[in-house]
Design a protein around this motif. Structure first.
Motif, PDB file in Angstrom:
ATOM      1  N   LEU A 135       0.830  -1.205   0.000  1.00  6.45           N
ATOM      2  CA  LEU A 135       0.000   0.000   0.000  1.00  6.45           C
ATOM      3  C   LEU A 135       0.865   1.256   0.000  1.00  6.45           C
ATOM      4  O   LEU A 135       0.678   2.140  -0.842  1.00  6.45           O
ATOM      5  CB  LEU A 135      -0.934  -0.004   1.216  1.00  6.45           C
ATOM      6  N   GLU A 136       1.799   1.340   0.932  1.00  6.12           N
ATOM      7  CA  GLU A 136       2.578   2.571   1.064  1.00  6.12           C
ATOM      8  C   GLU A 136       3.444   2.826  -0.166  1.00  6.12           C
ATOM      9  O   GLU A 136       3.552   3.959  -0.635  1.00  6.12           O
ATOM     10  CB  GLU A 136       3.433   2.512   2.329  1.00  6.12           C
ATOM     11  N   HIS A 137       4.059   1.788  -0.692  1.00  7.60           N
ATOM     12  CA  HIS A 137       4.919   1.988  -1.859  1.00  7.60           C
ATOM     13  C   HIS A 137       4.090   2.430  -3.068  1.00  7.60           C
ATOM     14  O   HIS A 137       4.466   3.375  -3.777  1.00  7.60           O
ATOM     15  CB  HIS A 137       5.672   0.705  -2.196  1.00  7.60           C
ATOM     16  N   THR A 138       2.970   1.762  -3.302  1.00 11.53           N
ATOM     17  CA  THR A 138       2.115   2.114  -4.436  1.00 11.53           C
ATOM     18  C   THR A 138       1.520   3.504  -4.254  1.00 11.53           C
ATOM     19  O   THR A 138       1.404   4.277  -5.219  1.00 11.53           O
ATOM     20  CB  THR A 138       0.984   1.076  -4.597  1.00 11.53           C
ATOM     21  N   PHE A 139       1.145   3.832  -3.026  1.00  8.83           N
ATOM     22  CA  PHE A 139       0.562   5.144  -2.729  1.00  8.83           C
ATOM     23  C   PHE A 139       1.558   6.259  -3.036  1.00  8.83           C
ATOM     24  O   PHE A 139       1.229   7.241  -3.719  1.00  8.83           O
ATOM     25  CB  PHE A 139       0.147   5.185  -1.255  1.00  8.83           C
ATOM     26  N   ARG A 140       2.775   6.109  -2.546  1.00  8.23           N
ATOM     27  CA  ARG A 140       3.796   7.137  -2.784  1.00  8.23           C
ATOM     28  C   ARG A 140       4.136   7.246  -4.272  1.00  8.23           C
ATOM     29  O   ARG A 140       4.305   8.344  -4.807  1.00  8.23           O
ATOM     30  CB  ARG A 140       5.053   6.814  -1.972  1.00  8.23           C
ATOM     31  N   HIS A 141       4.248   6.093  -4.921  1.00 10.95           N
ATOM     32  CA  HIS A 141       4.593   6.090  -6.346  1.00 10.95           C
ATOM     33  C   HIS A 141       3.490   6.760  -7.167  1.00 10.95           C
ATOM     34  O   HIS A 141       3.772   7.588  -8.049  1.00 10.95           O
ATOM     35  CB  HIS A 141       4.806   4.655  -6.824  1.00 10.95           C
ATOM     36  N   ALA A 142       2.235   6.418  -6.883  1.00 14.60           N
ATOM     37  CA  ALA A 142       1.114   6.998  -7.624  1.00 14.60           C
ATOM     38  C   ALA A 142       1.016   8.502  -7.380  1.00 14.60           C
ATOM     39  O   ALA A 142       0.770   9.281  -8.314  1.00 14.60           O
ATOM     40  CB  ALA A 142      -0.191   6.306  -7.221  1.00 14.60           C
ATOM     41  N   LEU A 146       1.553  10.500 -10.752  1.00 13.04           N
ATOM     42  CA  LEU A 146       0.287  11.005 -11.297  1.00 13.04           C
ATOM     43  C   LEU A 146       0.029  12.467 -10.970  1.00 13.04           C
ATOM     44  O   LEU A 146      -0.569  13.194 -11.775  1.00 13.04           O
ATOM     45  CB  LEU A 146      -0.881  10.160 -10.774  1.00 13.04           C
ATOM     46  N   PHE A 147       0.487  12.901  -9.785  1.00 12.22           N
ATOM     47  CA  PHE A 147       0.124  14.246  -9.333  1.00 12.22           C
ATOM     48  C   PHE A 147       1.323  15.108  -8.944  1.00 12.22           C
ATOM     49  O   PHE A 147       1.144  16.256  -8.541  1.00 12.22           O
ATOM     50  CB  PHE A 147      -0.845  14.152  -8.144  1.00 12.22           C
ATOM     51  N   GLY A 148       2.532  14.553  -9.056  1.00 11.80           N
ATOM     52  CA  GLY A 148       3.721  15.325  -8.715  1.00 11.80           C
ATOM     53  C   GLY A 148       3.834  15.647  -7.240  1.00 11.80           C
ATOM     54  O   GLY A 148       4.493  16.619  -6.857  1.00 11.80           O
ATOM     55  N   ILE A 149       3.203  14.834  -6.400  1.00 14.89           N
ATOM     56  CA  ILE A 149       3.212  15.064  -4.954  1.00 14.89           C
ATOM     57  C   ILE A 149       4.136  14.047  -4.290  1.00 14.89           C
ATOM     58  O   ILE A 149       3.988  12.838  -4.487  1.00 14.89           O
ATOM     59  CB  ILE A 149       1.792  14.941  -4.362  1.00 14.89           C
ATOM     60  N   HIS A 150       5.079  14.532  -3.508  1.00 15.83           N
ATOM     61  CA  HIS A 150       5.983  13.654  -2.771  1.00 15.83           C
ATOM     62  C   HIS A 150       5.427  13.476  -1.357  1.00 15.83           C
ATOM     63  O   HIS A 150       5.374  14.425  -0.574  1.00 15.83           O
ATOM     64  CB  HIS A 150       7.394  14.232  -2.741  1.00 15.83           C
ATOM     65  N   VAL A 151       5.010  12.265  -1.057  1.00 16.71           N
ATOM     66  CA  VAL A 151       4.357  11.965   0.220  1.00 16.71           C
ATOM     67  C   VAL A 151       5.402  11.631   1.276  1.00 16.71           C
ATOM     68  O   VAL A 151       6.296  10.815   1.038  1.00 16.71           O
ATOM     69  CB  VAL A 151       3.377  10.785   0.056  1.00 16.71           C
ATOM     70  N   GLY A 152       5.292  12.253   2.429  1.00 13.81           N
ATOM     71  CA  GLY A 152       6.173  11.943   3.548  1.00 13.81           C
ATOM     72  C   GLY A 152       5.583  10.818   4.375  1.00 13.81           C
ATOM     73  O   GLY A 152       5.430   9.697   3.906  1.00 13.81           O
ATOM     74  N   SER A 153       5.239  11.126   5.610  1.00 13.79           N
ATOM     75  CA  SER A 153       4.609  10.113   6.459  1.00 13.79           C
ATOM     76  C   SER A 153       3.168   9.887   6.006  1.00 13.79           C
ATOM     77  O   SER A 153       2.501  10.801   5.510  1.00 13.79           O
ATOM     78  CB  SER A 153       4.633  10.554   7.925  1.00 13.79           C
ATOM     79  N   ILE A 154       2.721   8.663   6.180  1.00 15.65           N
ATOM     80  CA  ILE A 154       1.369   8.282   5.761  1.00 15.65           C
ATOM     81  C   ILE A 154       0.506   8.071   6.999  1.00 15.65           C
ATOM     82  O   ILE A 154       0.896   7.364   7.928  1.00 15.65           O
ATOM     83  CB  ILE A 154       1.408   7.010   4.892  1.00 15.65           C
ATOM     84  N   LYS A 162      -9.064  -2.438  13.436  1.00 19.17           N
ATOM     85  CA  LYS A 162      -7.678  -2.093  13.111  1.00 19.17           C
ATOM     86  C   LYS A 162      -7.178  -2.783  11.853  1.00 19.17           C
ATOM     87  O   LYS A 162      -6.151  -2.381  11.285  1.00 19.17           O
ATOM     88  CB  LYS A 162      -6.768  -2.460  14.284  1.00 19.17           C
ATOM     89  N   ASP A 163      -7.883  -3.824  11.406  1.00 21.22           N
ATOM     90  CA  ASP A 163      -7.473  -4.545  10.205  1.00 21.22           C
ATOM     91  C   ASP A 163      -8.149  -4.023   8.944  1.00 21.22           C
ATOM     92  O   ASP A 163      -8.009  -4.618   7.873  1.00 21.22           O
ATOM     93  CB  ASP A 163      -7.762  -6.045  10.360  1.00 21.22           C
ATOM     94  N   PHE A 164      -8.905  -2.955   9.072  1.00 19.01           N
ATOM     95  CA  PHE A 164      -9.473  -2.281   7.894  1.00 19.01           C
ATOM     96  C   PHE A 164      -9.217  -0.785   8.071  1.00 19.01           C
ATOM     97  O   PHE A 164      -9.885  -0.119   8.848  1.00 19.01           O
ATOM     98  CB  PHE A 164     -10.967  -2.560   7.764  1.00 19.01           C
ATOM     99  N   GLN A 165      -8.220  -0.288   7.358  1.00 20.77           N
ATOM    100  CA  GLN A 165      -7.837   1.115   7.473  1.00 20.77           C
ATOM    101  C   GLN A 165      -7.701   1.718   6.081  1.00 20.77           C
ATOM    102  O   GLN A 165      -7.472   1.007   5.106  1.00 20.77           O
ATOM    103  CB  GLN A 165      -6.509   1.246   8.228  1.00 20.77           C
ATOM    104  N   GLU A 166      -7.837   3.020   6.005  1.00 16.95           N
ATOM    105  CA  GLU A 166      -7.726   3.675   4.706  1.00 16.95           C
ATOM    106  C   GLU A 166      -6.742   4.838   4.758  1.00 16.95           C
ATOM    107  O   GLU A 166      -6.451   5.393   5.821  1.00 16.95           O
ATOM    108  CB  GLU A 166      -9.090   4.142   4.203  1.00 16.95           C
ATOM    109  N   VAL A 167      -6.243   5.175   3.590  1.00 18.81           N
ATOM    110  CA  VAL A 167      -5.289   6.272   3.417  1.00 18.81           C
ATOM    111  C   VAL A 167      -5.781   7.124   2.256  1.00 18.81           C
ATOM    112  O   VAL A 167      -6.163   6.591   1.210  1.00 18.81           O
ATOM    113  CB  VAL A 167      -3.875   5.733   3.114  1.00 18.81           C
ATOM    114  N   THR A 168      -5.776   8.430   2.442  1.00 24.75           N
ATOM    115  CA  THR A 168      -6.313   9.328   1.421  1.00 24.75           C
ATOM    116  C   THR A 168      -5.306  10.415   1.081  1.00 24.75           C
ATOM    117  O   THR A 168      -4.631  10.952   1.963  1.00 24.75           O
ATOM    118  CB  THR A 168      -7.622   9.980   1.910  1.00 24.75           C
ATOM    119  N   LEU A 169      -5.207  10.728  -0.202  1.00 20.18           N
ATOM    120  CA  LEU A 169      -4.404  11.856  -0.668  1.00 20.18           C
ATOM    121  C   LEU A 169      -5.356  12.934  -1.172  1.00 20.18           C
ATOM    122  O   LEU A 169      -6.174  12.681  -2.063  1.00 20.18           O
ATOM    123  CB  LEU A 169      -3.464  11.421  -1.795  1.00 20.18           C
TER     124      LEU A 169
END
Length: 291
Positions: A135-142, A146-154, A162-169
């Motif tokens: 998730l984190e690698h694909t999220f940062r890469h995308a 795709l948007f020219g945004i460099h993501v730091g901490s997620i 706790k086993d179902f979590q989401e991340v949003t940009l």
């Protein structure tokens, strides 16, 4: 897109939801099978050996990795050999050591070597948790591509558990990317139902069959006298202790793509690093006929 590294999830998807779910699953091989392709392909060529002269063993936290290694897709018909010949779990490794009367603290350490050649000075790992960090690698890469945004901490947002979590940009109030992780079959079933109802908002989901992910796999060593929660926390700390690397910045990985795979999007990279999934048809019998 749904992650493809967990064989328990893949088996469930093929048998239970078949042609509906398969188009959503990433075609990238699991790390075990990627390494199998490299060992029986790249490494064999470097050593001037045919693939069937190499016996490839992996150590995994999961019994289902044995089933994955036995899939016909990962069998070389020409040389009559599997990409991964034998899978043993961490728990089985401990049993083997105990049977031989060997204690790891008493064994002299030796340098780590790699399938890409040379020797590493230290053990490396990846960011993004103990289930591969997909998730984190694909999220940062995308975000970057795709948007020219460099993501730091997620920042993860827990949902029902706790086993179902989401991340949003987001940018200027607009949601650009929405990712999630779904561990355990209860959450997987909820995810599939959302897909079937057309109400799944996620661009990518890291899916793992085991609750708490791979570090809590069924093949892991179970310590006596500790609760499963304390044991898992200890394993997580140990797993995260080595230095984390970004794959694209690893020089050996870059050289592998340039010299052997022929580039990031080459036909050979597609053949070596990707696979296919197969819907399993249900057999009709008197037991499953709806009267």
């Amino acid at each position: 897109m749904l992650a493809s590294a967990c064989p328990g999830w893949i088996c469930y998807a093929e048998k239970t939801h078949g042609s509906f779910i398969i188009p959503h699953i990433s075609t990238t091989k699991s790390p075990q099978q990627v390494m199998g392709s490299l060992v029986k392909g790249y490494f064999a060529e470097q050593k001037h050996l045919p693939p069937d002269r190499i016996y490839h063993v992996t150590v995994m936290p999961c019994y289902d990795k044995k089933l994955e290694a036995s899939r016909p897709d990962f069998f070389n018909q020409e040389y009559q050999t599997r990409d991964v010949d034998c899978v043993i779990t961490t728990g089985e490794v401990l049993k083997l050591l105990e049977q031989e009367g060997v204690s790891l603290p008493d064994v002299d350490p030796s340098p780590l070597d790699t399938v890409l050649g040379g020797a590493e000075e230290e053990l490396g790992t990846h960011g993004g948790g103990g289930s591969g960090g997909f998730l984190e690698h694909t999220f940062r890469h995308a975000a970057r591509e795709l948007f020219g945004i460099h993501v730091g901490s997620i920042r993860y947002k827990p949902l029902k558990n706790k086993d179902f979590q989401e991340v949003t940009l987001e940018r200027d109030g607009e949601v650009l990317l929405q990712f999630a992780l779904a561990y355990g079959f209860r959450n997987i079933q909820n995810l599939v139902q959302k897909l079937k109802r057309g109400k799944c908002p996620y661009h990518y989901v890291e899916v793992m069959a085991c609750p708490s992910g791979c570090l809590n796999g069924g093949g892991q060593i179970k310590l006596e006298g500790e609760s499963s929660k304390e044991e898992l926390q200890q394993v997580e700390r140990l797993y995260q202790s080595p230095r984390a690397e970004i794959p694209e910045e690893n020089q050996a990985v870059r050289e592998l793509y340039q010299r052997w795979l022929g580039g990031w999007a080459s036909g050979r990279a597609q053949e070596v690093l990707h696979t296919r999934y197969h819907a399993v048809e249900r057999e009709n019998s008197a037991l499953n006929i709806k009267w």
